[in-house]
Design an enzyme around this catalytic site. Sequence first.
Site, PDB file in Angstrom:
ATOM      1  N   HIS A   1       0.818  -1.214   0.000  1.00 62.55           N
ATOM      2  CA  HIS A   1       0.000   0.000   0.000  1.00 62.55           C
ATOM      3  C   HIS A   1       0.852   1.265   0.000  1.00 62.55           C
ATOM      4  O   HIS A   1       0.654   2.157  -0.823  1.00 62.55           O
ATOM      5  CB  HIS A   1      -0.901  -0.035   1.228  1.00 62.55           C
ATOM      6  CG  HIS A   1      -1.930   1.045   1.285  1.00 62.55           C
ATOM      7  ND1 HIS A   1      -2.907   1.194   0.323  1.00 62.55           N
ATOM      8  CD2 HIS A   1      -2.158   2.026   2.203  1.00 62.55           C
ATOM      9  CE1 HIS A   1      -3.689   2.214   0.639  1.00 62.55           C
ATOM     10  NE2 HIS A   1      -3.254   2.750   1.764  1.00 62.55           N
ATOM     11  N   PHE A   2       1.782   1.365   0.935  1.00 65.69           N
ATOM     12  CA  PHE A   2       2.652   2.543   1.017  1.00 65.69           C
ATOM     13  C   PHE A   2       3.909   2.292   0.175  1.00 65.69           C
ATOM     14  O   PHE A   2       5.017   2.119   0.689  1.00 65.69           O
ATOM     15  CB  PHE A   2       2.993   2.866   2.472  1.00 65.69           C
ATOM     16  CG  PHE A   2       1.851   3.511   3.213  1.00 65.69           C
ATOM     17  CD1 PHE A   2       1.442   4.805   2.919  1.00 65.69           C
ATOM     18  CD2 PHE A   2       1.158   2.819   4.187  1.00 65.69           C
ATOM     19  CE1 PHE A   2       0.377   5.403   3.585  1.00 65.69           C
ATOM     20  CE2 PHE A   2       0.091   3.407   4.867  1.00 65.69           C
ATOM     21  CZ  PHE A   2      -0.296   4.697   4.559  1.00 65.69           C
TER      22      PHE A   2
END
Length: 306
Positions: free
Chosen positions: A274-275
Amino acid sequence: MSTATPTRERPATHFRSENIDGVNVFYREAGPEDAPVVLLLHGFPTSSRMYRNLIPHLSDRYHAIAPDYPGFGHSDVPDREKFTYDFDHIADIIDKLLDRLDIREFTPYMMDFGGSIGWRLAVKHPERISAVVLQNAPLYPEGGDDGFWKDLIPYWGDGSDEHRDTARSYVTPECTRDQYLDGTHDASLIDPDCWLIDQALLDRPGVDEIMLDLLYDISKQETVFGAAKEFLRKEQPPALIATGANDGVFPESAMRHFLDDLPDAEFHALDTGHFALEEKAAEIGSLMRSFLDRTFTDARPRRLRK
């Protein structure tokens, strides 16, 4: 005589704030004032800090602006009884910040909540959007009642106190940490300070309720998302999609739907979660440099101060 290649100096990042409608809005700023602007819109539950490793890859040639939304990072946290925490209002605050800084054209980098803000800006000011950069961002939500969204779906259905309490799982240390680690290629490259800092900010009095308000507002985006898809189909802005393929929130399969409306977009699925910038900042920075350099080959200055 030394034959070493000189190191290219990167402009320093400045940490500033502007008072917008009585709220101090913090932002990071770097790069030449007359250069094309890249507006870096952060996700949940983080802040402009997520761009700390990307900004140096851009700031010698591009003007980077990375704000913290009200309730996030170093921006003010107005009482939710006096300030409406929804994406419409936050987008309005960021829009006014851009006006204050005399930014007339920009390329939004949209990630997670940053997509909900960026699409509103694009729909309101399509003539101001020079290009778009997308990384694990919403527009084509996938169905299903399991995975990351399972505790939010009942909350979206009725907004009840019972389901709001269930949705508190999204403001726990475990959820914050997992959003950084799930799907990464090498978890040992992810600085634990990331989730510790984000969680410390989430744990401030009242911030959990603010985040639950915003998490509920995700369910009210059908109209905005429809308008955003129409913006993409009509305007066909230059687009770079550089996304964490293994993200459980906005996986590669969801991000590929952007190609339905932007068939000429440049698409890169990166082996991370996600990041993505925590593990792939150098790679995304390189992809952005190449994309922006091609997009702005004949660009005029995009930012003017009065």
